[in-house]
Design a protein around this motif. Structure first.
Motif, PDB file in Angstrom:
ATOM      1  N   SER A  80       0.830  -1.209   0.000  1.00 22.92           N
ATOM      2  CA  SER A  80       0.000   0.000   0.000  1.00 22.92           C
ATOM      3  C   SER A  80       0.861   1.255   0.000  1.00 22.92           C
ATOM      4  O   SER A  80       0.544   2.237  -0.682  1.00 22.92           O
ATOM      5  N   SER A 111       1.617   6.412  -6.981  1.00 19.98           N
ATOM      6  CA  SER A 111       0.451   7.159  -7.451  1.00 19.98           C
ATOM      7  C   SER A 111       0.696   8.662  -7.396  1.00 19.98           C
ATOM      8  O   SER A 111       0.209   9.406  -8.251  1.00 19.98           O
ATOM      9  N   CYS A 148      -1.642   0.437 -10.440  1.00 21.91           N
ATOM     10  CA  CYS A 148      -1.986   1.283  -9.284  1.00 21.91           C
ATOM     11  C   CYS A 148      -3.500   1.428  -9.153  1.00 21.91           C
ATOM     12  O   CYS A 148      -4.040   1.362  -8.043  1.00 21.91           O
ATOM     13  N   LYS A 149      -4.171   1.607 -10.264  1.00 19.55           N
ATOM     14  CA  LYS A 149      -5.629   1.754 -10.233  1.00 19.55           C
ATOM     15  C   LYS A 149      -6.303   0.464  -9.750  1.00 19.55           C
ATOM     16  O   LYS A 149      -7.222   0.515  -8.929  1.00 19.55           O
ATOM     17  N   VAL A 157       2.395   1.651  -3.522  1.00 23.01           N
ATOM     18  CA  VAL A 157       1.393   2.084  -4.497  1.00 23.01           C
ATOM     19  C   VAL A 157       1.015   3.547  -4.275  1.00 23.01           C
ATOM     20  O   VAL A 157       0.867   4.313  -5.236  1.00 23.01           O
ATOM     21  N   SER A 158       0.893   3.965  -3.026  1.00 25.88           N
ATOM     22  CA  SER A 158       0.534   5.359  -2.774  1.00 25.88           C
ATOM     23  C   SER A 158       1.650   6.307  -3.200  1.00 25.88           C
ATOM     24  O   SER A 158       1.383   7.379  -3.757  1.00 25.88           O
ATOM     25  N   TYR A 185       0.133   2.741 -14.424  1.00 25.78           N
ATOM     26  CA  TYR A 185      -1.123   3.406 -14.075  1.00 25.78           C
ATOM     27  C   TYR A 185      -2.220   2.384 -13.783  1.00 25.78           C
ATOM     28  O   TYR A 185      -2.939   2.501 -12.787  1.00 25.78           O
ATOM     29  N   HIS A 196      -5.001  -1.812  -7.837  1.00 30.12           N
ATOM     30  CA  HIS A 196      -4.689  -1.986  -6.422  1.00 30.12           C
ATOM     31  C   HIS A 196      -5.608  -1.115  -5.563  1.00 30.12           C
ATOM     32  O   HIS A 196      -6.106  -1.569  -4.525  1.00 30.12           O
ATOM     33  N   LYS A 197      -5.845   0.110  -5.975  1.00 32.03           N
ATOM     34  CA  LYS A 197      -6.751   0.991  -5.227  1.00 32.03           C
ATOM     35  C   LYS A 197      -8.187   0.466  -5.257  1.00 32.03           C
ATOM     36  O   LYS A 197      -8.898   0.549  -4.261  1.00 32.03           O
ATOM     37  N   LEU A 199       2.784   9.500 -10.448  1.00 30.44           N
ATOM     38  CA  LEU A 199       2.211   9.243 -11.769  1.00 30.44           C
ATOM     39  C   LEU A 199       1.763  10.504 -12.505  1.00 30.44           C
ATOM     40  O   LEU A 199       2.038  10.651 -13.689  1.00 30.44           O
ATOM     41  N   GLN A 200       1.077  11.394 -11.815  1.00 31.25           N
ATOM     42  CA  GLN A 200       0.557  12.565 -12.520  1.00 31.25           C
ATOM     43  C   GLN A 200       1.664  13.478 -13.029  1.00 31.25           C
ATOM     44  O   GLN A 200       1.629  13.882 -14.192  1.00 31.25           O
TER      45      GLN A 200
END
Length: 125
Positions: free
Chosen positions: A32, A39, A110-111, A35-36, A107, A113-114, A42-43
């Motif tokens: 977690s 994330s 991560c998506k 991934v956070s 991307y 996983h969320k 990513l942007q």
């Protein structure tokens, strides 16, 4: 021009390492956290998609306006130089596509996983 390809190469290598880290099995808390953090990155790293697209357009333009070297008019050195430039262009196209593909894979992982985390929270309630 070489600096742009070097930057793209390093970005693809970093994306490959990130994709490898995301797909490694890890404890839930560590996963977690990873991934956070990714994330959040990513942007701002979305710049790689238009950058790769611009590089592809540059390759296309150079390919359309390249002097052809065929027949008896070219020397062996000119023919070798022409073939080398073609191979470099092909390598760079693969590099651009792999940059976009790796970004998309990161991307999506991560998506997913969320989404799994949100489904687990709903199930706990």
């Amino acid at each position: 021009m070489a600096l742009q390809w070097m930057i793209l190469t390093y970005v693809v290598a970093a994306e490959a390492v990130i994709a490898f880290l995301l797909t490694l099995p890890a404890p839930k808390a560590l996963k977690s956290t990873i991934v956070s953090l990714i994330s959040l990155i990513l942007q701002p790293s979305m710049f790689i998609v238009p950058f790769s697209a611009f590089q592809l357009l540059d390759i296309y333009w150079k390919n359309e306006h390249r002097l052809m070297c065929s027949g008896d008019t070219c020397t062996a050195a000119e023919r070798d130089r022409y073939e080398k430039s073609i191979f470099k262009a092909q390598r760079n196209v693969i590099l651009c596509f792999s940059a976009c593909l790796l970004y998309w894979c990161i991307y999506r992982v991560c998506k997913y996983h969320k989404e799994i985390q949100s489904m687990e929270e709903v199930e706990k309630r």
